[in-house]
Write an enzyme that holds these catalytic residues in place. Structure first.
Site, PDB file in Angstrom:
ATOM      1  N   GLU A  73       0.822  -1.210   0.000  1.00 32.92           N
ATOM      2  CA  GLU A  73       0.000   0.000   0.000  1.00 32.92           C
ATOM      3  C   GLU A  73       0.858   1.263   0.000  1.00 32.92           C
ATOM      4  OE1 GLU A  73      -2.078  -3.168   2.549  1.00 32.92           O
ATOM      5  OE2 GLU A  73      -0.040  -2.403   2.295  1.00 32.92           O
ATOM      6  N   CYS A 101      -1.694  -1.506   7.465  1.00 29.86           N
ATOM      7  CA  CYS A 101      -1.136  -1.240   8.785  1.00 29.86           C
ATOM      8  C   CYS A 101      -1.249   0.264   9.077  1.00 29.86           C
ATOM      9  CB  CYS A 101       0.325  -1.692   8.827  1.00 29.86           C
ATOM     10  SG  CYS A 101       1.448  -0.606   7.906  1.00 29.86           S
TER      11      CYS A 101
END
Length: 182
Positions: A73, A101
């Site tokens: 990401e 996260c």
């Protein structure tokens, strides 16, 4: 609909998702398999627009790049923020094979992307990693709830499909410290 507090836990209600969302989420899961084949942790992410077009793809590159921030990401957001303006990103969705996260959720927030759809939950990823793993076990909805703008979150979904990418992986003992995960 944003995150809600249930008892002392913050949870993200899963908004309705479309067949298009599921197709793009499966594409992110396929990227996670490609990352594993290349010797990295098995995570993938892609940026999709409202029409279902894939604008960018990224994989985890932590091992090959020897970069503890090489999450799929974050790699995606680095490139997306250089290529697209804020108006384009606001209309896009990040599709991720695993729940972003806190670091990645922050990058998604700062990019201006308006929505996240993910497969494996933080809880499921923790089960796969084992108790000794050095992780921050905080869901992306909880991180994003502290922002001043809403980022919609949908997930977990297709967890069984995303879990299969981990089949047969041996997990080395968890590393501690700033190079953990590499």
């Amino acid at each position: 609909m944003g995150p809600v507090v249930s008892g002392d836990r913050l949870t993200a209600p899963t908004p309705k998702v479309s067949d298009l969302d599921l197709r793009l989420l499966r594409a992110a899961i396929a990227l996670s398999a490609r990352a594993r084949e290349r010797g990295n942790e098995p995570y993938g992410a892609l940026l999709g627009d409202a029409g279902g077009n894939v604008r960018l793809e990224a994989e985890n590159t932590q091992v090959n790049d020897r970069d503890c921030t090489g999450h799929a990401e974050l790699n995606l957001m680095r490139e997306a923020s250089q290529r697209f303006d804020a108006e384009v990103l606001a209309g896009c969705t990040v599709y991720a094979s695993g729940e972003p996260c806190p670091m990645c959720a922050g990058a998604i927030y700062w990019s201006g992307v308006g929505r996240i759809v993910y497969a494996l939950s933080v809880r499921s990823m923790a089960e796969l990693a084992g108790e000794a793993a050095d992780e921050i076990r905080l869901g992306c909805a909880e991180v994003l709830a502290h922002g001043t703008r809403v980022v919609k979150v949908a997930g977990p979904m297709l967890e069984d499909e995303a879990r299969r990418v981990f089949d047969g992986m041996s997990r080395p003992p968890a590393k501690k410290g700033p190079r953990a995960g590499i």
